[in-house]
Design a protein around this motif. Structure first.
Motif, short mmCIF file in Angstrom:
data_model
loop_
_atom_site.label_atom_id
_atom_site.label_comp_id
_atom_site.label_asym_id
_atom_site.label_seq_id
_atom_site.Cartn_x
_atom_site.Cartn_y
_atom_site.Cartn_z
N VAL A 189 -6.85 -3.40 78.87
CA VAL A 189 -6.72 -2.57 77.68
C VAL A 189 -6.35 -1.15 78.10
CG1 VAL A 189 -7.86 -1.64 75.62
CG2 VAL A 189 -8.46 -3.93 76.46
N VAL A 190 -5.33 -0.61 77.44
CA VAL A 190 -4.93 0.78 77.67
C VAL A 190 -5.31 1.57 76.43
CG1 VAL A 190 -3.04 2.37 78.11
CG2 VAL A 190 -3.00 0.07 79.11
N PRO A 239 0.85 -5.40 68.72
CA PRO A 239 -0.26 -4.89 67.91
C PRO A 239 -0.99 -3.77 68.63
CG PRO A 239 -0.80 -7.04 68.81
CD PRO A 239 0.64 -6.80 69.11
N LEU A 240 -1.61 -2.91 67.85
CA LEU A 240 -2.39 -1.81 68.41
C LEU A 240 -3.67 -1.63 67.60
CD1 LEU A 240 -1.90 0.78 66.28
CD2 LEU A 240 0.32 0.78 67.40
N ALA A 241 -4.64 -1.02 68.23
CA ALA A 241 -5.88 -0.66 67.54
C ALA A 241 -5.86 0.84 67.30
CB ALA A 241 -7.09 -1.05 68.37
N ILE A 242 -6.40 1.24 66.15
CA ILE A 242 -6.48 2.66 65.81
C ILE A 242 -7.90 3.13 66.05
CG2 ILE A 242 -6.15 4.39 64.02
CD1 ILE A 242 -4.29 2.41 62.59
N LEU A 243 -8.05 4.12 66.93
CA LEU A 243 -9.36 4.72 67.20
C LEU A 243 -9.34 6.15 66.64
CD1 LEU A 243 -12.16 4.80 68.54
CD2 LEU A 243 -11.02 5.54 70.66
N PRO A 244 -9.94 6.38 65.46
CA PRO A 244 -9.94 7.73 64.90
C PRO A 244 -10.78 8.67 65.75
CG PRO A 244 -10.45 6.07 63.22
CD PRO A 244 -10.56 5.40 64.56
N LEU A 245 -10.22 9.82 66.06
CA LEU A 245 -10.97 10.80 66.84
C LEU A 245 -11.93 11.59 65.96
CD1 LEU A 245 -8.28 12.08 69.36
CD2 LEU A 245 -10.14 10.46 69.74
N ASP A 246 -11.78 11.46 64.65
CA ASP A 246 -12.74 12.03 63.71
C ASP A 246 -13.28 10.88 62.86
OD1 ASP A 246 -14.28 13.39 61.94
OD2 ASP A 246 -12.67 14.54 61.02
N ASP A 272 -1.95 -10.49 77.63
CA ASP A 272 -3.37 -10.15 77.63
C ASP A 272 -3.60 -8.64 77.71
OD1 ASP A 272 -4.33 -12.69 77.38
OD2 ASP A 272 -4.45 -13.05 79.55
N ARG A 273 -2.54 -7.87 77.78
CA ARG A 273 -2.68 -6.42 77.78
C ARG A 273 -2.69 -5.92 76.34
NH1 ARG A 273 1.07 -4.95 81.43
NH2 ARG A 273 -0.50 -4.74 83.05
N ARG A 274 -3.62 -5.07 76.00
CA ARG A 274 -3.76 -4.58 74.63
C ARG A 274 -3.80 -3.06 74.59
NH1 ARG A 274 -7.68 -9.42 72.19
NH2 ARG A 274 -6.19 -11.06 72.76
N LEU A 275 -3.40 -2.52 73.44
CA LEU A 275 -3.20 -1.08 73.30
C LEU A 275 -4.10 -0.52 72.21
CD1 LEU A 275 -1.53 1.48 74.02
CD2 LEU A 275 0.13 0.75 72.29
N VAL A 276 -4.77 0.59 72.54
CA VAL A 276 -5.58 1.33 71.58
C VAL A 276 -5.00 2.74 71.48
CG1 VAL A 276 -7.88 2.24 71.03
CG2 VAL A 276 -7.66 0.03 72.18
N ILE A 277 -4.77 3.21 70.25
CA ILE A 277 -4.26 4.57 70.04
C ILE A 277 -5.40 5.43 69.52
CG2 ILE A 277 -2.54 6.00 68.90
CD1 ILE A 277 -1.39 3.90 70.80
N ALA A 278 -5.80 6.42 70.30
CA ALA A 278 -6.82 7.37 69.88
C ALA A 278 -6.10 8.59 69.29
CB ALA A 278 -7.70 7.78 71.06
N SER A 279 -6.25 8.78 67.99
CA SER A 279 -5.48 9.84 67.34
C SER A 279 -6.34 10.58 66.33
CB SER A 279 -4.25 9.26 66.64
OG SER A 279 -4.64 8.32 65.65
#
Length: 320
Positions: free
Chosen positions: A4-5, A136-143, A90-97
């Protein structure tokens, strides 16, 4: 083991990552990427590792740094020489924004990387699409407390541990993407038209077309025009503009608010606001006079020429 990145965008960068300038923005616009990951990033990384994933956190403040991360999701070399996203990796992406504009910046770079030029359009690309299925990506809210962003609209998890759980589970929702002829993308929607210092709408004139329907010829004033992929711009100044705002129906919904003068017998005249709506595959807006201000996924811009958006059904995807 799942890799996971977590791609963390520079705080305060808005949409500068992906603006095409190639310049970093950094915290508060200091042109340097923050060296320390934000607390939600660290918490999400820990939860992913507890779930058995191998995790790397990467911070980006420029298009080039985003592109370097996306390159890891390239598929095998193709005979036609096109760069194509990997399928079933098997590599997955998370966007922290911190903003929807930052998220859009990443999706914009995905399109830039994997959309084939028209002259090299491959036979395995759907006739209704100009881009392949984006990873596909996951969204990680920074707030996590902010409840008006795209993650909230989509009902996605917000707590770092819940985001990690969605990534590990791997359940994917495919969503529509709006591309535009300005070279960018729209995930939620756009509001065209400016406001004065008191927040009141400033009328403008322009031709607005949705497929074969004309919502305005450009002769009458328009208080606002909304181009909706999702529901974030469904209301304007207390007025309901979009009826649905469904980000997975393969259609763009467009509405214009037009003031109409109504003559009343013995009581002079009054002004009511008429809302005209249409749905379709594509929309174009041609300003008739001067510069037209707009907000696109929360990012401010302006145009003096015709601008077009079109739907790419199911082109991007999220975990959750």
């Amino acid at each position: 083991m799942m890799d996971v990145v977590i791609l963390s965008l520079a705080e305060g960068s808005g949409d500068s990552c992906g603006s095409g300038s190639g310049s970093g923005s950094g915290c508060g616009g200091c042109a340097a990427v923050c060296a320390t990951p934000r607390t939600p990033v660290l918490a999400c990384a820990d939860a992913l590792r507890d779930g058995g994933a191998q995790v790397e956190t990467v911070q980006a403040g420029s298009d080039q740094e985003i592109d370097a991360v996306l390159a890891r999701f390239d598929g095998p070399a193709r005979e036609d020489g096109l760069t194509w996203p990997a399928a079933g990796d098997d590599r997955r992406l998370v966007i922290a924004s911190a903003t929807d504009g930052q998220l859009r910046a990443v999706v914009r770079r995905m399109v830039r990387r994997w959309a084939p030029p028209p002259s090299k359009r491959p036979g395995d690309l759907a006739a209704t699409r100009t881009v392949p299925d984006l990873p596909p990506l996951a969204i990680l809210p920074l707030d996590p407390s902010h409840n008006g962003d795209l993650a909230a609209q989509l009902g996605l998890p917000r707590a770092p541990s819940e985001v990690a759980k969605a990534v590990l589970a791997g359940q994917v929702r495919r969503l529509d993407l709006l591309r535009n002829d300005g070279g960018s993308v729209t995930l939620d929607g756009a509001l065209l038209g400016g406001a004065d210092d008191n927040g009141a709408a400033v009328p403008w004139r322009g031709r607005v077309e949705v497929d074969d329907s004309v919502l305005s010829e450009g002769e009458e004033p328009i208080l606002a025009c909304v181009i909706g992929n999702g529901g974030g711009y469904a209301e304007f100044d207390g007025l309901r503009l979009l009826a649905d705002g469904d980000p997975a129906d393969g259609r763009v919904e467009v509405a214009v608010a037009v003031p109409v003068v109504v003559k009343q017998r013995f009581r002079g005249t009054r002004v009511r606001v008429e809302v005209r709506r249409a749905r379709g595959r594509a929309v174009s807006v041609l300003p008739r006079e001067g510069e037209l201000q707009f907000l696109d996924d929360g990012v401010a811009g302006s145009t003096t020429r015709k601008r077009s958006w079109w739907t790419e059904a199911g082109a991007w995807a999220v975990y959750g």
